[in-house]
Design a protein around this motif. Structure first.
Motif, mmCIF file in Angstrom:
data_model
loop_
_atom_site.group_PDB
_atom_site.id
_atom_site.type_symbol
_atom_site.label_atom_id
_atom_site.label_comp_id
_atom_site.label_asym_id
_atom_site.label_seq_id
_atom_site.Cartn_x
_atom_site.Cartn_y
_atom_site.Cartn_z
ATOM 1 N N VAL A 28 42.264 18.830 -9.924
ATOM 2 C CA VAL A 28 41.296 19.791 -9.402
ATOM 3 C C VAL A 28 39.886 19.341 -9.777
ATOM 4 N N VAL A 29 38.994 19.296 -8.757
ATOM 5 C CA VAL A 29 37.603 18.908 -8.969
ATOM 6 C C VAL A 29 36.735 20.129 -8.666
ATOM 7 N N CYS A 30 35.895 20.544 -9.623
ATOM 8 C CA CYS A 30 34.982 21.671 -9.414
ATOM 9 C C CYS A 30 33.552 21.141 -9.446
ATOM 10 N N LEU A 31 32.785 21.440 -8.410
ATOM 11 C CA LEU A 31 31.413 20.942 -8.322
ATOM 12 C C LEU A 31 30.421 22.095 -8.220
ATOM 13 N N ASP A 32 29.392 22.073 -9.055
ATOM 14 C CA ASP A 32 28.331 23.083 -9.002
ATOM 15 C C ASP A 32 27.364 22.707 -7.890
ATOM 16 N N MET A 33 27.353 23.495 -6.818
ATOM 17 C CA MET A 33 26.450 23.200 -5.703
ATOM 18 C C MET A 33 25.709 24.458 -5.258
ATOM 19 N N PRO A 34 24.857 25.018 -6.138
ATOM 20 C CA PRO A 34 24.164 26.245 -5.750
ATOM 21 C C PRO A 34 23.159 26.007 -4.634
ATOM 22 N N SER A 89 46.866 13.231 2.061
ATOM 23 C CA SER A 89 46.998 14.037 3.280
ATOM 24 C C SER A 89 46.905 15.534 2.985
ATOM 25 N N SER A 90 46.963 15.918 1.722
ATOM 26 C CA SER A 90 46.922 17.355 1.442
ATOM 27 C C SER A 90 45.788 17.673 0.471
ATOM 28 N N VAL A 91 44.605 17.891 1.041
ATOM 29 C CA VAL A 91 43.437 18.254 0.242
ATOM 30 C C VAL A 91 43.048 19.675 0.621
ATOM 31 N N ASP A 92 42.795 20.474 -0.389
ATOM 32 C CA ASP A 92 42.477 21.876 -0.159
ATOM 33 C C ASP A 92 41.137 22.163 -0.835
ATOM 34 N N ALA A 93 40.198 22.806 -0.130
ATOM 35 C CA ALA A 93 38.891 23.065 -0.732
ATOM 36 C C ALA A 93 38.445 24.506 -0.515
ATOM 37 N N VAL A 102 37.925 21.523 -5.183
ATOM 38 C CA VAL A 102 38.782 20.676 -4.346
ATOM 39 C C VAL A 102 40.083 20.441 -5.097
ATOM 40 N N LYS A 103 41.170 20.738 -4.412
ATOM 41 C CA LYS A 103 42.494 20.559 -5.023
ATOM 42 C C LYS A 103 43.195 19.395 -4.343
ATOM 43 N N LEU A 104 43.548 18.389 -5.132
ATOM 44 C CA LEU A 104 44.222 17.205 -4.602
ATOM 45 C C LEU A 104 45.637 17.172 -5.157
ATOM 46 N N LEU A 105 46.595 17.361 -4.283
ATOM 47 C CA LEU A 105 47.980 17.400 -4.744
ATOM 48 C C LEU A 105 48.451 16.019 -5.179
ATOM 49 N N LYS A 106 49.313 16.016 -6.165
ATOM 50 C CA LYS A 106 49.854 14.740 -6.653
ATOM 51 C C LYS A 106 50.991 14.290 -5.737
ATOM 52 N N THR A 107 51.211 13.003 -5.690
ATOM 53 C CA THR A 107 52.359 12.488 -4.937
ATOM 54 C C THR A 107 53.621 12.816 -5.737
ATOM 55 N N PRO A 108 54.769 12.943 -5.060
ATOM 56 C CA PRO A 108 55.994 13.315 -5.781
ATOM 57 C C PRO A 108 56.260 12.417 -6.987
ATOM 58 N N GLU A 109 55.853 11.147 -6.893
ATOM 59 C CA GLU A 109 56.137 10.200 -7.987
ATOM 60 C C GLU A 109 55.356 10.549 -9.255
ATOM 61 N N THR A 110 54.137 11.137 -9.092
ATOM 62 C CA THR A 110 53.304 11.405 -10.266
ATOM 63 C C THR A 110 53.555 12.766 -10.891
ATOM 64 N N LYS A 111 54.275 13.617 -10.155
ATOM 65 C CA LYS A 111 54.561 14.941 -10.717
ATOM 66 C C LYS A 111 55.519 14.799 -11.891
ATOM 67 N N PRO A 112 55.330 15.643 -12.906
ATOM 68 C CA PRO A 112 56.244 15.522 -14.043
ATOM 69 C C PRO A 112 57.673 15.883 -13.632
ATOM 70 N N LYS A 113 58.584 15.132 -14.115
ATOM 71 C CA LYS A 113 59.996 15.377 -13.757
ATOM 72 C C LYS A 113 60.743 15.887 -14.973
#
Lengths: 118, 138
Positions: A28-34, A89-93, A102-113
């Motif tokens: 997750v990326v948070c940007l201050d843009m007032p 392919s799955s970016v949510d802002a 901005v939320k960038l989902l991890k690929t299945p390989e990087t998610k903790p198992k």
């Protein structure tokens, strides 16, 4: 006080401050843009680079006499190079209270198992 | 004429310079938001950059011609306990004070929030508004 009541607005492109944190599912990326209306924000993803650009509307009408000025940003720009583990392919802002999240989902390989023990 | 202009500007600068007020309830400021102050014919406008600060966490008070804006920027609940890679944004308490001209109508002060910018409008009293009189040359 040299402007004699007129607005002087020189270009000032600012790199917005960012917080980056990781949750089990996403980065997750948070940007201050007032001061930048949601409509002016452009978020692009190309070749693993996430780019954020936005314009800041003038804060005062031309007739106003600006007595004191610290708000000088005219636009924001920042780019992030993303690592392998991001599902591009799955970016949510979301833009709220002058903060772009901005939320960038991890690929299945990087998610903790969870590994089950037999 | 230029000197007079300078003198007036200096007076305004001293009006708006933040003054120290003693208040034990205030916590020391952790960061300082940027501010613009503009004058219109009928009002003063104070604009403050407060990204990520919620409405409920900002307090505006006016006492003895001193405008005090203070509050707190809280960290998102979601981000707490997460694994941080980078923290550049400022959090915690903030406060700014402005000494205003006596001509501001304290009871008519209004404030609103838009895109992370706090807008405070301070209307001037009737007698302080510029008066335009046309003088006819005979």
């Amino acid at each position: 006080m040299t402007n004699n009541g007129k607005q002087t607005r020189e270009d000032k492109i600012v790199t917005p401050c960012a917080d980056i944190f990781e949750t089990p599912e996403a980065y997750v990326v948070c940007l201050d843009m007032p001061g930048s209306p949601k409509e002016t924000i452009s978020l692009t993803m190309e070749k693993g680079i996430l780019q954020v650009e936005a314009a800041v509307e003038p804060h005062h009408e031309e007739t106003a006499n600006v007595l004191y000025r610290e708000l000088r940003t005219t636009s924001y720009h920042r780019a992030f190079t993303l690592g392998e583990g991001v599902d591009q392919s799955s970016v949510d802002a979301v833009f709220e209270n002058g903060v772009l999240t901005v939320k960038l989902l991890k690929t299945p390989e990087t998610k903790p198992k969870q590994i089950t023990i037999n | 004429m230029m000197n007079m202009q300078k003198e007036i500007n200096r007076m305004f600068d001293s009006f708006f310079r933040g003054s120290q007020i003693e208040d034990e309830s205030l916590v020391p400021a952790a960061w300082c938001p940027a501010v613009d102050i503009a004058e219109h014919d009928d009002e003063f406008v104070v604009k403050m950059e407060l990204p990520g600060v919620s409405r409920e966490d900002v307090k505006i008070t006016m006492q003895n011609h001193v405008l005090l804006v203070h509050g707190e920027k809280k960290q998102d609940k979601e981000s707490k306990g997460s694994n941080y890679h980078r923290v550049e944004r400022s959090y915690g308490a903030f406060q700014r004070t402005f000494t205003l001209p006596a001509t501001v109508r304290s009871e008519k002060i209004d404030a609103n929030f838009a895109d992370g910018i706090l807008n405070i409008t301070l209307p001037k009293a009737e007698e302080a508004k510029p008066e335009r009189i046309e003088v006819k040359v005979k």
